[in-house]
Design a protein around this motif. Structure first.
Motif, short mmCIF file in Angstrom:
data_model
loop_
_atom_site.label_atom_id
_atom_site.label_comp_id
_atom_site.label_asym_id
_atom_site.label_seq_id
_atom_site.Cartn_x
_atom_site.Cartn_y
_atom_site.Cartn_z
N ALA A 7 4.77 8.69 -6.41
CA ALA A 7 5.58 7.48 -6.61
C ALA A 7 5.63 7.11 -8.09
N LEU A 10 8.15 9.16 -9.83
CA LEU A 10 9.53 8.78 -9.56
C LEU A 10 9.90 7.45 -10.23
N GLN A 127 11.38 -2.59 -7.97
CA GLN A 127 10.79 -1.25 -8.09
C GLN A 127 9.38 -1.23 -7.52
N VAL A 130 9.87 -0.73 -3.90
CA VAL A 130 10.37 0.61 -3.58
C VAL A 130 9.21 1.60 -3.70
N LYS A 131 8.43 1.41 -4.72
CA LYS A 131 7.30 2.31 -4.95
C LYS A 131 6.36 2.30 -3.74
N ILE A 134 7.81 4.36 -1.10
CA ILE A 134 7.67 5.80 -1.36
C ILE A 134 6.26 6.24 -0.98
N ALA A 139 10.63 5.88 1.98
CA ALA A 139 11.77 6.03 1.08
C ALA A 139 11.59 7.34 0.33
N TYR A 140 12.68 7.92 -0.13
CA TYR A 140 12.59 9.22 -0.79
C TYR A 140 13.69 9.37 -1.84
N PRO A 141 13.48 10.27 -2.80
CA PRO A 141 14.49 10.47 -3.83
C PRO A 141 15.61 11.36 -3.31
N TYR A 191 18.44 10.89 -9.93
CA TYR A 191 18.21 10.65 -8.50
C TYR A 191 18.26 9.16 -8.17
N ILE A 193 16.89 6.37 -5.01
CA ILE A 193 15.87 6.30 -3.94
C ILE A 193 16.55 5.77 -2.69
N ARG A 194 16.36 6.53 -1.60
CA ARG A 194 16.98 6.13 -0.34
C ARG A 194 15.95 5.70 0.68
#
Ligand code: GLU
Length: 549
Positions: A7, A10, A127, A130-131, A134, A139-141, A191, A193-194
């Motif tokens: 993470a 990313l 962020q 989001v981290k 991840i 969540a993923y790139p 990328y 993040i989804r």
């Protein structure tokens, strides 16, 4: 590589972790039924009337329940940003005196403990969350290029499948290993993040909307973007994070967001947040060719709040009008309580339209005429002056030089049971009363029944020489007008006149119209007696003289 290191790779710039922000934004200490509401306008260079509408509704709901209403500027869509967009929003809410409890004052300063109130200043917060997702593998790139996205869409169209990034379409990227991802990141491939959606399109979710009632949707199964490649969140993700940390209890927003609800529900769920209550407000509509459509930024000037300011429609009238659109019982309340502050009206979800209210300019202007007829002449003058200071600067010198005459004119038949309703917009005032001040050179005299020059002169001469006395009361003045009519062969008694019009040259109305038109140029004006009082003897004589010439 641990998931944490992954993470960090990313999102290397994040300063704090999720726990830090959850600790920082304390739960609001408010009574149970106090609502915390907000508006989240985007600075697109255009403040939509719907934003003002939502602001009024959100504010009333918060205030009447002892809660809090805040303004959050949603400027995460960099493509839509325009210069001064934020200032325009701040100016509009200031102009409409929307009493937010928490808001940005300008780009640097703000009021409230739950800020920043401008989303672009909250990037570290998004962020951090989001981290955390991840790390938890929620969540993923995604390295998909625009062309690849288009290819997928084309295939989906061909196969008549739902468009989007989900299921088999997303599976390749979902299952990239951490090392594979690392390689791409190190190669500098951009990328996003989804979300790693766990939903299934075949499952149903139910959301109870405060206005629309029970709503049923298929579950979200799309791997929507949470963070764009520049690290800025999408609206959806920012909504879930902000409305949680900022303690929103009720999200009142336009119903164009209804279709995003399944995604929002999933976001709250994966973030481990309790979703807020939703109240999706029907949009303001227009009728065109017998069909209803959403009021449109492109087609309808009245979609822009600036329109009302430019035209000179009072702030208060627009607010009253928007309340009539918001709650079906407002008009009745307002009729019954004309002297109450509209802030005392209790807005309820039950009285809100589920399908959308129709915008009606004539109705707004009626409300405006009513409003402008009920304020004092001094108040009216002040609003007019403030408006002209921005939108009609060339009128300022007249407003200053003839202040007393203008106020006196606005005051004619004002403090009566049925005050005159001459104006719906500030822009209508001076052109309509310009004959009261300055040099009097009417473009044309609107003579009515009596047009014969000699007849007109006879009336005016007789009047000024034998009947005019500036000290007369209105009653005495009117009786003198009647006597004059009798003496000149016009009927002073309307009933008599109607019985035998052929016996007279005309009647008292025709005669007073001659005086009115001589003094103002116009056949329709406020009360003639009051006008004469304001003009004064010298001006009256000089205007009559002008007709004589
Ligand atoms: N930024 C969103 C918009 O401009 C706000 C929607 C909301 O209130 O959540 O439409």
């Amino acid at each position: 590589m641990t998931r944490e290191e992954y993470a960090n790779m990313l999102l290397p710039k994040v300063m704090h972790d999720r726990a830090y922000y959850e600790e920082k934004y304390k739960k609001r200490n408010l009574p149970n039924d106090a609502m915390v509401t907000r508006i989240g306008p985007s600075p697109t260079g255009f403040v939509h009337i719907g934003t003002l509408y939502q602001a009024i509704v959100a504010n009333r709901l918060a205030k009447q329940s002892g809660g809090v209403c805040f303004l959050r500027v949603e400027d995460t869509d960099q493509k839509r940003l325009v210069e001064n967009g934020i200032e325009q929003i701040l100016d509009a809410v200031k102009n409409y005196q929307i009493p937010f409890d928490e808001y940005p004052i300008d780009m640097e300063r703000e009021v409230g403990e739950y800020g920043p109130y401008i989303q672009s200043k909250r990037v570290d917060i998004y962020q951090a969350f989001v981290k955390d997702l991840i790390i938890k593998d929620l969540a993923y790139p995604s390295f998909l290029t625009d062309e690849e996205k288009e290819e997928i869409t084309e295939k989906q169209k061909k196969r008549k499948q739902r468009i989007g990034y989900y299921g088999i379409w997303a599976s390749a990227e979902r299952s990239l290993t951490m090392d594979e991802v690392k390689e791409k990141v190190e190669a500098g491939i951009p990328y996003v993040i989804r979300l790693k959606s766990k939903g299934s399109f075949d499952n149903k979710i139910i959301v109870e909307d405060c206005i629309k009632g029970k709503l049923e949707f298929p579950e979200n199964d799309m791997d929507h973007v949470l963070l764009k490649s520049d690290g800025i969140p999408t609206y959806h993700f920012a909504h879930a994070v902000d409305d949680t940390l900022m303690g929103t209890t009720h999200v009142t927003r336009g119903d164009e967001w209804l279709s995003s609800l399944p995604l929002h529900m999933e976001l709250f769920h994966v973030l481990g947040f309790e979703p807020p209550k939703y109240a999706h407000l029907a949009t303001i509509q227009k009728e065109e060719d017998g069909k209803r459509r959403k009021i449109s930024k492109r087609k309808d000037p009245e979609a822009n709040v600036k329109f009302y300011s430019e035209q000179g429609i009072p702030v208060e009238a627009v607010k009253i009008y928007l309340l009539t659109l918001a709650n079906s019982n407002f008009e009745e309340w307002f009729l019954a309580n004309p002297d109450k502050d509209i802030e005392e009206f209790k807005v309820t979800f039950d009285a809100m339209s589920t399908s959308g209210a129709l915008f009606d300019m004539e109705k707004l202007l009626n409300i405006s005429r009513n409003y402008l007829s009920r304020i004092t002449a001094e108040h009216f003058y002040k609003e007019l002056y403030d408006w002209a200071s921005v939108y009609d600067k060339s009128s300022l010198s007249d407003l200053e030089n003839y202040k007393d005459i203008i106020i006196a004119t606005l005051n004619i038949e004002r403090n009566t049971e049925k005050p005159r309703k001459d104006y719906g917009m500030y822009s209508e005032v001076l052109p309509n009363i310009a004959y009261m001040y300055g040099d009097f050179f009417p473009e044309n005299y609107e003579w009515q029944k009596i047009t014969d020059k000699n007849e007109i002169k006879e009336i005016l001469n007789t009047y000024i020489e034998n009947y005019y006395d500036e000290d007369d009361t209105e009653e005495v003045w009117f009786n003198k007008m009647k006597s004059m009519c009798d003496s000149l062969g016009y009927a002073s008694n309307m009933k008599e006149y109607k019985k035998n019009p052929e016996n007279y040259k005309g009647n008292v109305v025709d005669v007073s119209t001659v005086i009115r038109v001589a003094l103002t140029g116009k056949s329709r004006t406020p009360n003639l007696y009051d006008i004469m009082k304001i003009l004064g003897v010298d001006e009256i004589k000089s205007r009559i003289q002008k007709v004589e010439e």
